[in-house]
Structures are given as C-alpha cells and as structure tokens.
Design an enzyme around this catalytic site. Structure first.
Site, PDB file in Angstrom:
ATOM      1  N   GLU A  60       0.806  -1.211   0.000  1.00 47.59           N
ATOM      2  CA  GLU A  60       0.000   0.000   0.000  1.00 47.59           C
ATOM      3  C   GLU A  60       0.847   1.273   0.000  1.00 47.59           C
ATOM      4  O   GLU A  60       0.488   2.270  -0.641  1.00 47.59           O
ATOM      5  CB  GLU A  60      -0.951  -0.013   1.206  1.00 47.59           C
ATOM      6  CG  GLU A  60      -2.085  -1.007   1.102  1.00 47.59           C
ATOM      7  CD  GLU A  60      -1.661  -2.442   1.414  1.00 47.59           C
ATOM      8  OE1 GLU A  60      -2.448  -3.371   1.151  1.00 47.59           O
ATOM      9  OE2 GLU A  60      -0.528  -2.628   1.934  1.00 47.59           O
ATOM     10  N   HIS A 129     -10.888  -6.355   8.286  1.00 50.89           N
ATOM     11  CA  HIS A 129     -11.601  -6.038   7.053  1.00 50.89           C
ATOM     12  C   HIS A 129     -12.852  -5.204   7.325  1.00 50.89           C
ATOM     13  O   HIS A 129     -13.783  -5.208   6.521  1.00 50.89           O
ATOM     14  CB  HIS A 129     -12.016  -7.315   6.312  1.00 50.89           C
ATOM     15  CG  HIS A 129     -10.869  -8.172   5.877  1.00 50.89           C
ATOM     16  ND1 HIS A 129     -10.204  -9.008   6.734  1.00 50.89           N
ATOM     17  CD2 HIS A 129     -10.263  -8.297   4.677  1.00 50.89           C
ATOM     18  CE1 HIS A 129      -9.249  -9.645   6.088  1.00 50.89           C
ATOM     19  NE2 HIS A 129      -9.253  -9.222   4.832  1.00 50.89           N
TER      20      HIS A 129
END
Length: 338
Positions: A60, A129
């Site tokens: 990321e 998540h």
C-alpha cells in the site's frame, strides 16, 4: 438513467473519467484482470488496456507513493486500497507527501490523486476487514475525505474527487455496496442482496465536494450522519415517531457547516451518528462545532451514537453497530425536558 447499485455506480464513474481524460489511470491490488475484490473495476482493463488500468503488488505504501509521483507529473491516479484497514502502511505517503506537496512546493506541484477504500463492517469480515478510520484523515490538513451513502452520490462524488486537484480519500461503505439493507432491522436478510438499486445517469455528472444533502426534512430535531448510518437513521426516525431532519454529510472534509447550523438553529436539538468508534470519532468534532455555532439555540444536550470504544468485535459486530433502536432512543432523549 440506469438502475445501479453502489458498485456499479463507482464502476461507471471510473469508466466515464477514463474515457474523458487520458491522464486518468486506475491501479491497485487485483483491480485489473480480476476487476477488484468487490468488482468495482470490472471490465475496465479490458476496455482501456493495461497501461490505464493495472494491478500492483500488495504494497500500500508503494501504491500511494507511486500515485503521488504520478500526480506531480500530471496524471490523475485513482488507486484502490482493497480494504480501508490496509491503508495504514500508506499513511506516511498520504500525510507527509500527498497532503503537503502543494504547500511545500509553493504551488509548483500538487497531488491530484484519489484513494478509494472500502470501509466499515457488516460483511462478516472480521477485525482486519471492517474498520472505519475516516476521522484519522479528517485531522490531516490537505486531504479531503468523502463517504457516500447511495449510488447516485457515489458516482457524482467520485467523479468530483477524480477531477479535484488535491488528494481525496474516498471511503465506500461495504455494507451498502449492493443496495441498502432494510433499515428497520439491525441485520439485513443477506448483506449481498441486489435489491434497492438507484436510478443513476449513465454519463458524466459531478456532485461538488463539501456540500451536504438533507435527505429528510424535519422540525423537532436534527440528525447529522453519513455513509451506512444514513439508512439506519431514516429507519430510526420512522420508528421513533419524532419529526427529525436527517443530514447526509457526504463530504466530511471540507464540511458543509452551514447546512448543519441552519438545521440545528431551527430544530433546537441535534444527534450525531456514525459507525466508527466513539472516542475521537468525527462525531466529536461535529459536536464541538454545533456547540460553538448553535449554543443559544440548543434545547437539549447533543446526543452522540457511535461504535464501541473497543477493537473491532468480530463476534458482536451487529451489537457494535449503531442500530435503529439506539438512534431512536437518542432522539427520545433529546425530547425529554431538561
């Protein structure tokens, strides 16, 4: 006009912008051939090619760092962080580079990048998540923060974000990706149902960043909210029997404080609702602003309804979420004599 859920609306927004502007590129983990874990980028690589829509390593920080460089070079990158929970490795690139580039270069360079990040719970995704980290980014000067609540807004706001010359973190509530659940219940019958799509224009349109929407007019109280909680609040108003006005912020930063103040001064009561953890959540900033601007008009203390102050409780996520019952109780508290 076409009937679209949020996933389809987001896909349409990127399709429109890839077609309108050759400088727009879309990239991230699995967004190319696979079309994204939620299929938000489905078929875009096939249509625009691998140089415009492409996959990246699971890194990321590298994704956002590359986007900053692309933006400074003149491109308009649209990146996807597969889940908002994984945005933290890129935090330094967003805060130290993207947010400050325009200022530190005296306006010579800027970072017109959009970071898409599915956020929130409701899909049984567990602790890594399901987070809602929006308040962290609202604290950073130079970053704009957006969270839509419906397909029409999702497309118009994403187009506006891509066209914006500053970095935008665009949070997408996963729980309403495929259509809002029945807001009268704490749990949907199925979180992946395809019902409740909205009418969305197929072509180009943009919704200005920084403009809230009054999704329900009311006279007795004001609810300030955003994302999935818009649907919860609408159900709570109906269940409570209290004539509350519901404001969907749509953009957290820049904030449409004028719409909030006008409403609270008229109703005299305010509840603030968000899914994220209560302490230091964006509701704290909203509460402070309402107090500063509307003190002499308030008829009751401001109510806040939010997630628990705890690591995301996978086994109890439906208890963690503010549901219609909790919001309705907050509205009733507002109406009690002080």
């Amino acid at each position: 006009m076409s009937s679209m859920n949020m996933i389809q609306a987001l896909n349409s927004a990127m399709d429109v912008m890839l077609g309108r502007d050759d400088n727009v590129v879309v990239f991230g983990e699995d967004v190319g051939y696979f079309g994204g874990v939620f299929r938000a980028t489905a078929n875009l690589q096939k249509k625009y090619g691998r140089t415009r829509v492409f996959d990246t390593p699971i890194a990321e920080g590298g994704i956002i760092g590359t986007a900053v460089g692309m933006g400074a070079y003149g491109l308009r990158p649209v990146t996807e962080i597969q889940f908002a929970d994984y945005i933290y490795p890129a935090f330094d690139q967003l805060v130290s580079e993207a947010a400050r580039l325009r200022y530190r270069s005296g306006g010579d360079y800027w970072a017109p990048l959009t970071v898409r990040a599915p956020c929130g719970g409701g899909i049984f995704g567990g602790q890594t998540h399901s987070q809602s980290p929006e308040s962290i980014f609202t604290h950073v000067c130079g970053i704009k923060t957006v969270m839509p609540s419906n397909p029409y807004d999702a497309k118009g706001l994403l187009i506006a974000a891509i066209e914006d010359d500053d970095p935008v973190v665009f949070f997408e509530p996963k729980r309403i990706y495929n259509g809002p659940f029945d807001g009268h219940h704490d749990k949907p019958l199925t979180p992946w149902s395809q019902h409740a799509a909205s009418e969305v224009p197929e072509g180009y349109y943009a919704i200005p960043l920084g403009k809230a929407a009054v999704v329900r007019a009311g006279k007795e109280a004001t609810i300030v909210t955003y994302g999935t909680m818009v649907h919860v609040c609408l159900a709570a108003v109906e269940a409570s029997g209290i004539d509350a006005e519901v404001i969907d912020l749509r953009t957290l930063i820049p904030l449409d404080i004028d719409t909030i103040v006008e409403s609270v001064k008229r109703t005299g009561r305010c509840a603030i609702v968000h899914e994220a953890t209560r302490t230091s959540g964006f509701g704290a900033e909203l509460s402070s602003l309402v107090q500063e601007h509307c003190f002499w008009h308030l008829e009751a203390p401001i109510e806040r309804v939010a997630g628990w102050d705890t690591p995301y409780p996978h086994a109890f996520e439906w208890e963690y979420f503010p549901g219609p019952a909790r919001v309705a109780q907050a509205l009733k508290n507002l109406m009690e004599p002080v």
